[in-house]
Design an enzyme around this catalytic site. Structure first.
Site, PDB file in Angstrom:
ATOM      1  N   ARG A  94      -7.872 -13.075   0.167  1.00  0.00           N
ATOM      2  CA  ARG A  94      -6.429 -12.911  -0.035  1.00  0.00           C
ATOM      3  C   ARG A  94      -5.818 -12.566   1.321  1.00  0.00           C
ATOM      4  O   ARG A  94      -6.087 -11.506   1.866  1.00  0.00           O
ATOM      5  CB  ARG A  94      -6.177 -11.797  -1.049  1.00  0.00           C
ATOM      6  CG  ARG A  94      -4.710 -11.482  -1.265  1.00  0.00           C
ATOM      7  CD  ARG A  94      -4.527 -10.425  -2.355  1.00  0.00           C
ATOM      8  NE  ARG A  94      -3.125 -10.125  -2.528  1.00  0.00           N
ATOM      9  CZ  ARG A  94      -2.508  -9.039  -2.044  1.00  0.00           C
ATOM     10  NH1 ARG A  94      -3.184  -8.133  -1.371  1.00  0.00           N
ATOM     11  NH2 ARG A  94      -1.231  -8.861  -2.245  1.00  0.00           N
ATOM     12  N   HIS A 108       4.207 -10.489   2.850  1.00  0.00           N
ATOM     13  CA  HIS A 108       3.626  -9.152   2.895  1.00  0.00           C
ATOM     14  C   HIS A 108       4.407  -8.384   3.973  1.00  0.00           C
ATOM     15  O   HIS A 108       3.851  -7.974   4.989  1.00  0.00           O
ATOM     16  CB  HIS A 108       2.126  -9.233   3.176  1.00  0.00           C
ATOM     17  CG  HIS A 108       1.346  -8.008   2.775  1.00  0.00           C
ATOM     18  ND1 HIS A 108       0.251  -8.050   1.939  1.00  0.00           N
ATOM     19  CD2 HIS A 108       1.500  -6.702   3.090  1.00  0.00           C
ATOM     20  CE1 HIS A 108      -0.247  -6.817   1.782  1.00  0.00           C
ATOM     21  NE2 HIS A 108       0.500  -5.977   2.479  1.00  0.00           N
ATOM     22  N   GLU A 115       3.925  -6.346  -3.302  1.00  0.00           N
ATOM     23  CA  GLU A 115       4.524  -5.015  -3.435  1.00  0.00           C
ATOM     24  C   GLU A 115       6.004  -4.972  -3.045  1.00  0.00           C
ATOM     25  O   GLU A 115       6.372  -4.326  -2.052  1.00  0.00           O
ATOM     26  CB  GLU A 115       3.727  -3.995  -2.618  1.00  0.00           C
ATOM     27  CG  GLU A 115       2.268  -3.899  -3.022  1.00  0.00           C
ATOM     28  CD  GLU A 115       1.548  -2.705  -2.397  1.00  0.00           C
ATOM     29  OE1 GLU A 115       2.162  -1.977  -1.596  1.00  0.00           O
ATOM     30  OE2 GLU A 115       0.364  -2.498  -2.730  1.00  0.00           O
ATOM     31  N   ASN A 127      -1.934  -4.016  -7.787  1.00  0.00           N
ATOM     32  CA  ASN A 127      -2.449  -3.138  -6.731  1.00  0.00           C
ATOM     33  C   ASN A 127      -2.427  -1.714  -7.243  1.00  0.00           C
ATOM     34  O   ASN A 127      -1.386  -1.239  -7.725  1.00  0.00           O
ATOM     35  CB  ASN A 127      -1.586  -3.224  -5.467  1.00  0.00           C
ATOM     36  CG  ASN A 127      -1.750  -4.560  -4.747  1.00  0.00           C
ATOM     37  OD1 ASN A 127      -2.502  -5.426  -5.185  1.00  0.00           O
ATOM     38  ND2 ASN A 127      -1.056  -4.701  -3.637  1.00  0.00           N
ATOM     39  N   TYR A 136      -3.838   2.263  -6.277  1.00  0.00           N
ATOM     40  CA  TYR A 136      -4.532   3.217  -5.407  1.00  0.00           C
ATOM     41  C   TYR A 136      -4.682   4.591  -6.042  1.00  0.00           C
ATOM     42  O   TYR A 136      -5.686   5.259  -5.873  1.00  0.00           O
ATOM     43  CB  TYR A 136      -3.805   3.328  -4.052  1.00  0.00           C
ATOM     44  CG  TYR A 136      -4.006   2.085  -3.209  1.00  0.00           C
ATOM     45  CD1 TYR A 136      -5.129   1.945  -2.417  1.00  0.00           C
ATOM     46  CD2 TYR A 136      -3.093   1.042  -3.251  1.00  0.00           C
ATOM     47  CE1 TYR A 136      -5.337   0.791  -1.659  1.00  0.00           C
ATOM     48  CE2 TYR A 136      -3.298  -0.118  -2.493  1.00  0.00           C
ATOM     49  CZ  TYR A 136      -4.420  -0.233  -1.700  1.00  0.00           C
ATOM     50  OH  TYR A 136      -4.637  -1.367  -0.967  1.00  0.00           O
ATOM     51  N   GLU A 149      -5.465  -5.422  -4.924  1.00  0.00           N
ATOM     52  CA  GLU A 149      -5.755  -4.408  -3.900  1.00  0.00           C
ATOM     53  C   GLU A 149      -6.236  -3.131  -4.570  1.00  0.00           C
ATOM     54  O   GLU A 149      -5.671  -2.692  -5.573  1.00  0.00           O
ATOM     55  CB  GLU A 149      -4.517  -4.035  -3.068  1.00  0.00           C
ATOM     56  CG  GLU A 149      -4.201  -4.983  -1.960  1.00  0.00           C
ATOM     57  CD  GLU A 149      -2.997  -4.540  -1.145  1.00  0.00           C
ATOM     58  OE1 GLU A 149      -2.811  -3.324  -0.928  1.00  0.00           O
ATOM     59  OE2 GLU A 149      -2.235  -5.437  -0.744  1.00  0.00           O
TER      60      GLU A 149
HETATM   61  C1  FCB Z   1      -0.708  -1.310   0.193  1.00  0.00           C
HETATM   62  C2  FCB Z   1      -0.366  -2.474   1.104  1.00  0.00           C
HETATM   63  C3  FCB Z   1      -1.460  -2.841   2.070  1.00  0.00           C
HETATM   64  C4  FCB Z   1      -2.190  -1.632   2.598  1.00  0.00           C
HETATM   65  C5  FCB Z   1      -2.595  -0.702   1.480  1.00  0.00           C
HETATM   66  C6  FCB Z   1      -3.364   0.505   1.920  1.00  0.00           C
HETATM   67  O1  FCB Z   1       0.456  -0.706  -0.239  1.00  0.00           O
HETATM   68  O2  FCB Z   1      -0.042  -3.611   0.349  1.00  0.00           O
HETATM   69  O3  FCB Z   1      -0.895  -3.628   3.084  1.00  0.00           O
HETATM   70  O4  FCB Z   1      -1.428  -1.008   3.551  1.00  0.00           O
HETATM   71  O5  FCB Z   1      -1.463  -0.298   0.767  1.00  0.00           O
END
Ligand code: FCB
Length: 512
Positions: free
Chosen positions: A116, A159, A204, A333, A335, A413
């Site tokens: 990607r 991006h 995002e 995505n 985290y 992600e």
């Molecule tokens: C996301 C982004 C990516 C990277 C990660 C850690 O928000 O899409 O570019 O910075 O965080």
């Protein structure tokens, strides 16, 4: 090529849920146990589950002035004193522009099946003027290299690196930028559409709109609630226009968008004020994009939260139909999640890069909502580690957004920054990163076992790279980059992930 992605066969072509539709209110859910059904044993994923790795143009390419490329908003922002830690920029980054054959070979040798990457709008259309054949040539070479190695190219058009010339014309808060984005999407598809089958419009949009135009933590660094909301609407409009245009050109293409989600949990689920605070953040982060794009309507509560800031002035007849144009894939995505309360935390976690330049809250509708630490383990960036949040997120998306429309999900992600300590050869034994990825893959499998249609996973990131306002200070890579020499050294996590991708399964814990 041994990996094929077909367009979704579900009702994505239209049907009763076609836009405009109805948005959903916030319903709090309670955390699940830290480990689910796939907690510690061997876990087999479906044979066609796609194992990938991700990067983005500005974070890895470098070659900022090569072959006609001109400034994007990130090049300009990185020059603003105090905007980026140590005043670092993406001029050289990982030099992937020149080293892509090595990076592709590395992925092939590891067993990674999909890459990607994003195209740089500022390389393809410098200044937002004519299209630049030499810029497109680079992606031509990259795509051919990937296909030659049996790796699926997964292309993202945006991006975050808007050509500065378009920002000078008003940037995303201006409606015309959405149409210019569509034209850029078509020009890129014109060149690469014969070999690239998976097209993601935006990565995002929350970050692009609200970190870029409201909080000011990201390029272009504006700090206006009105601009952030206008940008959000026009980013979504640009997405919808691009989907319509690409669908017409290539009905068989797999089209989608990547959104970032956070699971917003009330700190005290029995306190209505905390539930209300979590509702606000869920609206300002998740539903403000998910509902227009996937259900064809803005949520009423979000419109009320942001009423003073003029969002609805930008919404014209037909916009929501365009924004909710049928897609095949939702990129997710994830985290971390948040514990949210109605009062400030006594000792909040420092989440932003420690910079001298003043910034603002990126939540136009988030007043009165505060994130509290919950004592969960943290990554090096102070992000709480909460894999079970991903299980809940995927199940919620399946039920409320993607399932009824026949849209497949891919986790596009997920990953973590750790303070890697290389040995004399530059090798990193990053067992913390392995544990992070392992835990999140188990959480994904829990969601799949309960009905979530998740078809693949992309680790963030293939390489250590330019982490936006953090500069090169945060390392997310499966592969270490020595920025002095540009040497790539596969970390323990990269070896482990390559094995997982090759086997299609997670080994029983503990990992040896
Ligand atoms: C996301 C982004 C990516 C990277 C990660 C850690 O928000 O899409 O570019 O910075 O965080």
């Amino acid at each position: 090529m041994d990996v094929e992605i077909a367009a979704a066969t579900g009702p994505a072509g239209g049907g009763a849920l076609a836009a405009p539709g109805t948005a959903l209110p916030y319903t709090p859910s309670r955390p699940r146990p830290a480990r689910g059904a796939n907690g510690t044993g061997r876990v087999d994923f479906p044979r066609d589950f796609l194992w990938g790795a991700a990067t983005a143009a500005y974070q890895v390419e470098g070659a900022a002035r090569t072959d006609g490329r001109e400034d994007s908003i990130w090049d300009v922002f990185a020059r603003v004193p105090g905007a980026v830690l140590n005043q670092e920029d993406g001029e050289v980054a990982c030099d992937q522009y020149h080293r892509y054959p090595e990076d592709v070979a590395l992925m092939r040798d590891l067993g990674i099946k999909a890459y990607r990457f994003s195209t740089s709008w500022a390389r393809i259309q410098p200044g937002g003027r004519e299209f630049n054949a030499a810029g497109l040539d680079y992606y031509d070479r990259l795509v051919d290299e990937l296909l030659g190695a049996g790796i699926l190219p997964w292309l993202t058009l945006y991006h975050w690196d808007l050509p500065q010339g378009i920002e000078d014309d008003g940037g995303w808060p201006v409606r015309d930028t959405a149409y210019r984005f569509r034209d850029y999407a078509v020009a890129t598809h014109e060149r690469l559409g014969d070999r690239v089958g998976v097209w993601t419009t935006l990565n995002e949009p929350w970050c692009a709109a609200f970190l870029g135009y409201t909080g000011g933590q990201h390029a272009p660094g504006r700090q206006s609630r009105e601009d952030g909301l206008a940008a959000a609407h026009h980013l979504m409009l640009g997405h919808g226009l691009a989907v319509e245009a690409l669908r017409e050109r290539a009905p068989e293409a797999n089209l989608g968008i990547t959104l970032n989600f956070e699971v917003e949990d009330p700190l005290n689920p029995d306190d209505p004020a905390d539930v209300e605070a979590a509702r606000r953040l869920d609206g300002a982060f998740n539903r403000i994009f998910a509902d227009p794009i996937l259900r064809g309507a803005y949520p009423e509560d979000v419109l009320t939260d942001v009423a003073p800031y003029g969002l609805t002035e930008h919404v014209r007849d037909g916009d929501l139909e365009t924004i909710s144009a049928p897609i095949d894939t939702l990129g997710v995505n994830y985290y971390h999640g948040n514990g949210v309360a109605a009062v400030p935390a006594p000792a909040p976690l420092a989440g932003n890069a420690p910079l001298s330049r003043a910034t603002s809250s990126p939540f136009p509708g988030g007043d009165g909502a505060y994130v509290h630490p919950r004592g969960l383990p943290l990554t090096d960036q102070n992000w709480e580690i909460q894999p079970e949040g991903l299980t809940r997120l995927l199940l919620r998306l399946q039920e409320d957004y993607t399932g009824p429309r026949g849209i497949a999900m891919y986790v596009t992600e997920n990953g973590c920054a750790y303070d890697d300590v290389p040995d004399a050869e530059g090798y990193v034994e990053d067992h913390d990163r392995i544990a992070f990825i392992d835990g999140h893959l188990r959480a994904i499998k829990d969601a799949m076992d309960e009905g979530a249609d998740v078809r693949g996973y992309f680790g963030w990131s293939l390489l250590d790279n330019y982490e936006w306002a953090w500069g090169y200070g945060k390392r997310f890579g499966l592969v270490r980059v020595d920025y002095e020499t540009q040497e790539r050294i596969v970390k323990a996590s990269g070896r482990w992930y390559g094995q997982v991708a090759t086997d299609g399964s997670l080994p029983e814990l503990p990992i040896r």
